[in-house]
Design an enzyme around this catalytic site. Sequence first.
Site, short mmCIF file in Angstrom:
data_model
loop_
_atom_site.label_atom_id
_atom_site.label_comp_id
_atom_site.label_asym_id
_atom_site.label_seq_id
_atom_site.Cartn_x
_atom_site.Cartn_y
_atom_site.Cartn_z
N ALA A 134 9.51 50.35 5.94
CA ALA A 134 8.28 49.98 6.65
C ALA A 134 7.52 48.89 5.92
CB ALA A 134 7.38 51.20 6.82
N ASN A 135 6.58 48.29 6.61
CA ASN A 135 5.63 47.36 6.00
C ASN A 135 4.34 48.12 5.72
OD1 ASN A 135 7.44 45.31 6.50
ND2 ASN A 135 5.92 43.97 7.40
N ARG A 136 3.56 47.61 4.80
CA ARG A 136 2.24 48.15 4.52
C ARG A 136 1.28 47.72 5.61
NH1 ARG A 136 0.67 50.21 -0.29
NH2 ARG A 136 2.30 49.76 -1.77
#
Length: 220
Positions: A29-31
């Site tokens: 995932a991305n932040r």
Amino acid sequence: PEHRPLYGKHVLVTAGPTHEPIDPVRYIANRSSGRQGFAIAAAAAAAGARVTLVAGPVHLDTPPGVDRIDVESALEMADTVKRCLPADAAIMVAAVADWRTRDVASEKIKKRGSAPPALLLTENPDILATVAGLPKRPKLLVGFAAETEDVIFNAKEKRRRKGADWIVANDVSGPPGQSVMGGEDNTVHIITASGVESLPELPKNDVAYALVERIADALQ
Ligand code: C5P
């Protein structure tokens, strides 16, 4: 009326990260907290728009008057966005993962005391660039750019490359957890065909209102 400048308009917003599954329990995932995108959806609804919010996995309440569709992965987000068109304006705030695993394991990958598994990645579709090329392209297409260096230069490049009308650039440099990501405030630069407007550091809600005001002007 004056205070509902987006009345009769459909505004599509993407927000949050995407989760790209590795196996049934793990993901890449991305932040992203989703806060800025949710604030924009809320501000657009308050301005009278019909708002569709396509949200990745986040821990946020749905703003009043917003139609929310939850998705997990970039592929789901891309399909959902296309299905929700036409829209007068689309604001793509989601931090979409650039890559997904090429093969998703159907069972949990075991540690088995041997070498760690290698993840084979493949590129996700660029939702913003895809929408820019559709016959149903919204009249106003806005992207975001999280940059850690040469913020304005890179955002101008991104605007051209992706075919967006505006890019809203923010500087996300700083240690994870202490930067704009997940925080209350944001400092943004709005890059359009005619130039750059830099806003002061503002709460994300105020950034959202400022942006929605400009969106309403552009759709007049
Ligand atoms: O290339 P980058 O990820 O920095 O671009 C950010 C902008 O592009 C954001 O508006 C984001 O929502 C959008 N984007 C997208 N699909 C992707 C990657 C980014 O819509 N796969």
